[in-house]
Design an enzyme around this catalytic site. Structure first.
Site, PDB file in Angstrom:
ATOM      1  N   GLY A   1      -7.386 -14.542   2.285  1.00 33.50           N
ATOM      2  CA  GLY A   1      -6.348 -14.872   3.264  1.00 33.50           C
ATOM      3  C   GLY A   1      -6.799 -15.906   4.258  1.00 33.50           C
ATOM      4  O   GLY A   1      -6.772 -17.114   3.997  1.00 33.50           O
TER       5      GLY A   1
ATOM      6  N   PRO B   1     -10.727  -8.063  -2.008  1.00 33.70           N
ATOM      7  CA  PRO B   1     -10.430  -8.739  -0.739  1.00 33.70           C
ATOM      8  C   PRO B   1     -11.642  -8.649   0.195  1.00 33.70           C
ATOM      9  O   PRO B   1     -12.619  -7.978  -0.131  1.00 33.70           O
ATOM     10  CB  PRO B   1      -9.273  -7.895  -0.183  1.00 33.70           C
ATOM     11  CG  PRO B   1      -9.547  -6.515  -0.705  1.00 33.70           C
ATOM     12  CD  PRO B   1     -10.372  -6.632  -1.967  1.00 33.70           C
TER      13      PRO B   1
ATOM     14  N   THR C   1      10.594   8.265  -2.200  1.00 34.10           N
ATOM     15  CA  THR C   1      10.544   7.105  -1.291  1.00 34.10           C
ATOM     16  C   THR C   1       9.789   5.954  -1.948  1.00 34.10           C
ATOM     17  O   THR C   1      10.217   4.797  -1.885  1.00 34.10           O
ATOM     18  CB  THR C   1       9.877   7.517   0.039  1.00 34.10           C
ATOM     19  OG1 THR C   1      10.616   8.600   0.594  1.00 34.10           O
ATOM     20  CG2 THR C   1       9.831   6.359   1.023  1.00 34.10           C
TER      21      THR C   1
ATOM     22  N   GLY D   1     -17.357 -10.880   3.405  1.00 35.11           N
ATOM     23  CA  GLY D   1     -17.724 -10.768   1.991  1.00 35.11           C
ATOM     24  C   GLY D   1     -17.859 -12.147   1.339  1.00 35.11           C
ATOM     25  O   GLY D   1     -17.272 -13.122   1.815  1.00 35.11           O
TER      26      GLY D   1
ATOM     27  N   LYS E   1       0.844  -1.212   0.000  1.00 35.65           N
ATOM     28  CA  LYS E   1       0.000   0.000   0.000  1.00 35.65           C
ATOM     29  C   LYS E   1       0.876   1.258   0.000  1.00 35.65           C
ATOM     30  O   LYS E   1       0.736   2.143   0.850  1.00 35.65           O
ATOM     31  CB  LYS E   1      -0.966  -0.001   1.178  1.00 35.65           C
ATOM     32  CG  LYS E   1      -1.932  -1.200   1.153  1.00 35.65           C
ATOM     33  CD  LYS E   1      -2.944  -1.168   2.260  1.00 35.65           C
ATOM     34  CE  LYS E   1      -3.936  -2.312   2.172  1.00 35.65           C
ATOM     35  NZ  LYS E   1      -3.412  -3.632   2.558  1.00 35.65           N
TER      36      LYS E   1
HETATM   37  P1  XMP Z   1      -8.365 -11.848   4.773  1.00 35.72           P
HETATM   38  O1  XMP Z   1      -7.763 -12.737   5.813  1.00 35.72           O
HETATM   39  O2  XMP Z   1      -9.324 -10.864   5.347  1.00 35.72           O
HETATM   40  O3  XMP Z   1      -7.101 -11.049   4.201  1.00 35.72           O
HETATM   41  O4  XMP Z   1      -8.944 -12.611   3.620  1.00 35.72           O
HETATM   42  C1  XMP Z   1      -7.188 -10.034   3.239  1.00 35.72           C
HETATM   43  C2  XMP Z   1      -5.819  -9.564   2.886  1.00 35.72           C
HETATM   44  O5  XMP Z   1      -5.934  -8.482   2.007  1.00 35.72           O
HETATM   45  C3  XMP Z   1      -5.563  -7.280   2.688  1.00 35.72           C
HETATM   46  N1  XMP Z   1      -6.656  -6.372   2.454  1.00 35.72           N
HETATM   47  C4  XMP Z   1      -6.611  -5.404   1.601  1.00 35.72           C
HETATM   48  N2  XMP Z   1      -5.635  -5.052   0.782  1.00 35.72           N
HETATM   49  N3  XMP Z   1      -7.064  -3.357  -0.020  1.00 35.72           N
HETATM   50  C5  XMP Z   1      -5.862  -4.022  -0.023  1.00 35.72           C
HETATM   51  O6  XMP Z   1      -4.968  -3.639  -0.791  1.00 35.72           O
HETATM   52  C6  XMP Z   1      -8.077  -3.678   0.773  1.00 35.72           C
HETATM   53  O7  XMP Z   1      -9.147  -3.107   0.743  1.00 35.72           O
HETATM   54  C7  XMP Z   1      -7.819  -4.752   1.617  1.00 35.72           C
HETATM   55  N4  XMP Z   1      -8.602  -5.361   2.516  1.00 35.72           N
HETATM   56  C8  XMP Z   1      -7.842  -6.365   3.003  1.00 35.72           C
HETATM   57  C9  XMP Z   1      -5.394  -7.584   4.144  1.00 35.72           C
HETATM   58  O8  XMP Z   1      -4.412  -6.781   4.754  1.00 35.72           O
HETATM   59  C10 XMP Z   1      -4.987  -9.030   4.054  1.00 35.72           C
HETATM   60  O9  XMP Z   1      -3.621  -9.152   3.723  1.00 35.72           O
END
Ligand code: XMP
Length: 256
Positions: free
Chosen positions: A232, A209, A95, A216, A88
């Site tokens: 995840g 995600p 940087t 979801g 992110k």
């Molecule tokens: P889970 O365990 O909830 O993990 O299935 C989700 C993974 O995705 C990341 N995450 C996001 N990454 N935008 C992102 O770029 C998002 O809106 C978002 N929501 C979840 C979270 O940190 C984990 O690695």
């Protein structure tokens, strides 16, 4: 070939649109070797049912980018998967460029960045670095967590037109304008997926995600226009990660 095209090809080859978020809970730092072994085992077990792996701070912090995480990136590539870094990126351009250069040097095919920082001296150096190395940039558009509306959902005034618009609509338009390789929209907000999909069409695929652990549903996200499904804990913390991935992969195929 662009990252977007590589994902399309890999998704077809693997017959899966799942991006495995290879995340694990905090472990004592003297258990780092066991953590790497567990990550390698889960990746090996589920690799037939996913098209990419996404790595986050969960592994970069304890294992290090070049000492541990790079081994997972190599393993993913050997199995025909792509590797995405969920850093992110959200800093000044100079940087961001260094962040991108290190993650791309570790072998990552794409990274996730935050469009909030704007183009000049913000996002541009990431895109320039990515283009030079033929890698990808995926942009946050509407995050999956409950508080997402406070930032991504706020009303803003468009710099050029002066008209009121939603922050995520502006981000979706930037993803299109900057030819991003993907836009992240939470599966927890299918109506936002639908709206963003109307803006992006088939030009920028939606990565979603928030499936399972955050409430979801992949099928609903798919019907709303999501193209890839970031998953995840539903897989990594399942008693049988391979079986969890297999079932989800089949459910997504049916929904699409
Ligand atoms: P889970 O365990 O909830 O993990 O299935 C989700 C993974 O995705 C990341 N995450 C996001 N990454 N935008 C992102 O770029 C998002 O809106 C978002 N929501 C979840 C979270 O940190 C984990 O690695």
């Amino acid at each position: 070939m662009s990252f977007k095209e590589k994902m399309e090809e890999t998704g077809k080859k693997k017959e899966s649109k799942i991006v495995l978020a290879l995340d694990f809970p905090f472990r004592n730092i003297d258990k780092r070797e066991a953590l790497l072994a567990e990550a390698q085992n889960v990746l090996e077990a589920v690799q037939p049912y996913v098209c990419a792996v996404k790595i986050n701070h969960h592994l970069v912090l304890p294992l290090g980018t070049f000492d541990g995480v790079q081994k997972l990136v190599t393993q993913a590539h050997e199995k025909g998967l792509l590797a995405i870094m969920d850093c992110k990126a959200n800093d000044i351009g100079a940087t961001n460029q260094v962040i991108a250069e290190y993650y791309y040097a570790a072998g990552f095919d794409a990274l996730i960045a935050n469009p909030f920082i704007g183009w000049e001296e913000g996002m541009k150096p990431i895109f320039d670095t990515a283009h030079k190395l033929q890698r990808g940039v995926i942009l946050l558009t509407y995050m999956s967590h409950k508080g997402a509306s406070e930032g991504y959902g706020q009303t803003i005034y468009d710099e050029k037109t002066g008209k009121a618009t939603a922050q995520y609509v502006s981000f979706a338009k930037k993803a299109l304008k900057w030819s991003a390789d993907g836009a992240v929209v939470g599966a927890t907000y299918p109506e936002k997926i639908r709206e963003v999909h109307e803006i992006l069409g088939e030009n920028v695929p939606i990565y979603s995600p928030g499936i399972g652990a955050q409430g979801g549903a992949a099928e609903t996200a798919a019907k709303a226009g999501a193209c890839y499904f970031i998953v995840g804990r539903h897989i990594t913390l399942a008693q049988n990660p391979r079986e969890a991935a297999r079932k989800l992969c089949a459910a997504i195929k049916q929904a699409r």
